[in-house]
Design a protein around this motif. Structure first.
Motif, PDB file in Angstrom:
ATOM      1  N   PHE A  73     -10.495  -3.526  -9.710  1.00 32.32           N
ATOM      2  CA  PHE A  73     -10.924  -2.064  -9.083  1.00 32.32           C
ATOM      3  C   PHE A  73     -10.522  -0.916  -9.741  1.00 32.32           C
ATOM      4  O   PHE A  73      -9.663  -0.902 -10.713  1.00 32.32           O
ATOM      5  N   SER A  74     -11.196   0.118  -9.687  1.00 28.27           N
ATOM      6  CA  SER A  74     -10.839   1.383 -10.198  1.00 28.27           C
ATOM      7  C   SER A  74      -9.667   1.792  -9.603  1.00 28.27           C
ATOM      8  O   SER A  74      -9.088   1.395  -8.688  1.00 28.27           O
ATOM      9  N   VAL A  75      -8.932   3.081 -10.236  1.00 21.86           N
ATOM     10  CA  VAL A  75      -7.677   3.490  -9.694  1.00 21.86           C
ATOM     11  C   VAL A  75      -7.957   4.060  -8.154  1.00 21.86           C
ATOM     12  O   VAL A  75      -7.117   3.922  -7.327  1.00 21.86           O
ATOM     13  N   ARG A  76      -9.053   4.635  -7.920  1.00 18.55           N
ATOM     14  CA  ARG A  76      -9.445   5.285  -6.802  1.00 18.55           C
ATOM     15  C   ARG A  76      -9.333   4.130  -5.489  1.00 18.55           C
ATOM     16  O   ARG A  76      -8.905   4.325  -4.606  1.00 18.55           O
ATOM     17  N   THR A  77     -10.325   3.172  -5.723  1.00 20.54           N
ATOM     18  CA  THR A  77     -10.432   2.136  -5.164  1.00 20.54           C
ATOM     19  C   THR A  77      -9.400   1.332  -4.709  1.00 20.54           C
ATOM     20  O   THR A  77      -9.020   0.950  -3.470  1.00 20.54           O
ATOM     21  N   THR A  78      -8.486   1.132  -5.744  1.00 21.13           N
ATOM     22  CA  THR A  78      -7.108   0.405  -5.639  1.00 21.13           C
ATOM     23  C   THR A  78      -6.249   1.234  -4.581  1.00 21.13           C
ATOM     24  O   THR A  78      -5.816   0.655  -3.711  1.00 21.13           O
ATOM     25  N   SER A  79      -6.204   2.567  -4.829  1.00 20.78           N
ATOM     26  CA  SER A  79      -5.333   3.374  -3.922  1.00 20.78           C
ATOM     27  C   SER A  79      -5.940   3.307  -2.741  1.00 20.78           C
ATOM     28  O   SER A  79      -5.084   3.202  -1.474  1.00 20.78           O
ATOM     29  N   ALA A  80      -7.227   3.557  -2.436  1.00 24.42           N
ATOM     30  CA  ALA A  80      -7.800   3.363  -1.120  1.00 24.42           C
ATOM     31  C   ALA A  80      -7.561   2.072  -0.381  1.00 24.42           C
ATOM     32  O   ALA A  80      -7.305   2.070   0.895  1.00 24.42           O
ATOM     33  N   LEU A  81      -7.706   0.936  -1.304  1.00 22.75           N
ATOM     34  CA  LEU A  81      -7.487  -0.414  -0.522  1.00 22.75           C
ATOM     35  C   LEU A  81      -5.719  -0.479   0.055  1.00 22.75           C
ATOM     36  O   LEU A  81      -5.715  -0.924   1.055  1.00 22.75           O
ATOM     37  N   ILE A  82      -5.076  -0.010  -0.765  1.00 25.41           N
ATOM     38  CA  ILE A  82      -3.768   0.158  -0.322  1.00 25.41           C
ATOM     39  C   ILE A  82      -3.467   1.097   0.884  1.00 25.41           C
ATOM     40  O   ILE A  82      -2.878   0.620   1.867  1.00 25.41           O
ATOM     41  N   GLY A  83      -4.173   2.249   0.938  1.00 23.68           N
ATOM     42  CA  GLY A  83      -4.232   3.094   1.924  1.00 23.68           C
ATOM     43  C   GLY A  83      -4.888   2.192   3.555  1.00 23.68           C
ATOM     44  O   GLY A  83      -4.204   2.481   4.402  1.00 23.68           O
ATOM     45  N   VAL A  84      -5.843   1.789   3.182  1.00 24.68           N
ATOM     46  CA  VAL A  84      -6.531   1.003   4.316  1.00 24.68           C
ATOM     47  C   VAL A  84      -5.395  -0.170   4.924  1.00 24.68           C
ATOM     48  O   VAL A  84      -5.341  -0.181   6.042  1.00 24.68           O
ATOM     49  N   VAL A  85      -4.623  -0.759   3.952  1.00 16.43           N
ATOM     50  CA  VAL A  85      -3.470  -1.735   4.608  1.00 16.43           C
ATOM     51  C   VAL A  85      -2.496  -0.887   5.283  1.00 16.43           C
ATOM     52  O   VAL A  85      -2.117  -1.314   6.230  1.00 16.43           O
ATOM     53  N   GLU A  86      -2.155   0.096   4.637  1.00 17.21           N
ATOM     54  CA  GLU A  86      -0.877   0.980   5.135  1.00 17.21           C
ATOM     55  C   GLU A  86      -1.161   1.607   6.412  1.00 17.21           C
ATOM     56  O   GLU A  86      -0.736   1.767   7.507  1.00 17.21           O
ATOM     57  N   VAL A  87      -2.396   2.215   6.564  1.00 11.25           N
ATOM     58  CA  VAL A  87      -2.987   2.706   8.053  1.00 11.25           C
ATOM     59  C   VAL A  87      -2.844   1.804   8.942  1.00 11.25           C
ATOM     60  O   VAL A  87      -2.697   1.914  10.074  1.00 11.25           O
ATOM     61  N   GLY A  88      -3.615   0.729   8.325  1.00 11.55           N
ATOM     62  CA  GLY A  88      -3.627  -0.253   9.809  1.00 11.55           C
ATOM     63  C   GLY A  88      -2.365  -0.779  10.035  1.00 11.55           C
ATOM     64  O   GLY A  88      -1.991  -1.044  11.319  1.00 11.55           O
ATOM     65  N   MET A  89      -1.653  -1.025   9.061  1.00  8.09           N
ATOM     66  CA  MET A  89      -0.143  -1.416   9.526  1.00  8.09           C
ATOM     67  C   MET A  89       0.628  -0.426  10.292  1.00  8.09           C
ATOM     68  O   MET A  89       1.356  -0.786  11.627  1.00  8.09           O
ATOM     69  N   GLY A  90       0.577   0.871  10.210  1.00  2.80           N
ATOM     70  CA  GLY A  90       0.922   1.994  11.174  1.00  2.80           C
ATOM     71  C   GLY A  90       0.426   1.779  12.587  1.00  2.80           C
ATOM     72  O   GLY A  90       0.962   2.075  13.344  1.00  2.80           O
TER      73      GLY A  90
END
Length: 165
Positions: A73-90
């Motif tokens: 993935f691109s830098v932005r997509t990788t970051s967004a995927l991490i964000g989806v996981v983090e927001v879901g966990m929260g």
């Protein structure tokens, strides 16, 4: 002269003290859980913006666990995927009242995330140098790891108790 043991506290006074301590514990657990939720949601939403994608890039690049993401993935997509996981966990951690098992499992997942981010301390060159702002930023995850483990245990104990009741 004889000394006598102090008179035992009345059961009413002891009960009042116990109620206050229970209230203190309830407030503390709530602050710990929802403070954890707030921080995870805050930093999770940052992952959807370019500034954060660039900030975490060196950490991800040097990670033996996560560097493969940039090959896919691109830098932005990788970051967004991490964000989806983090927001879901929260969000799932916040469900403690209605779904304690889900909340506990999400807290365990967050614990794994904090172990991963703490690994950046040893995998990212220069991060522990005194002039690096990143090392201190990552060290906060040690406390967040403790909070996530505590909230996981508390929620999973509550889930087990509600099933057996």
């Amino acid at each position: 002269m004889t000394t006598s043991a102090p008179a035992p506290a009345s059961s009413e006074a002891g009960h009042s003290h116990e109620v206050r301590l229970q209230f203190l514990q309830t407030v503390a657990i709530g602050l710990l859980r929802y403070g954890l939720v707030f921080i995870i949601l805050l930093y999770g939403t940052f992952k959807f913006f370019a500034f954060e994608a660039e900030e975490i890039k060196p950490l991800i690049e040097y990670s033996p666990f996560m560097s493969w993401l940039y090959a896919v993935f691109s830098v932005r997509t990788t970051s967004a995927l991490i964000g989806v996981v983090e927001v879901g966990m929260g969000l799932f951690i916040a469900t403690r009242r209605w779904a304690p098992r889900l909340s506990g499992l999400a807290s365990l997942a967050a614990s794994g995330m904090f172990v991963m981010t703490l690994s950046f301390l040893v995998t990212t060159p220069g991060v522990l140098e005194p002039t690096s702002p990143v090392g201190g930023f990552l060290l906060k995850d040690l406390m967040l790891l403790g909070a996530a483990l505590f909230t996981a245990a508390e929620a999973l104990i509550a889930a087990t108790a509600s099933r057996s009741a």
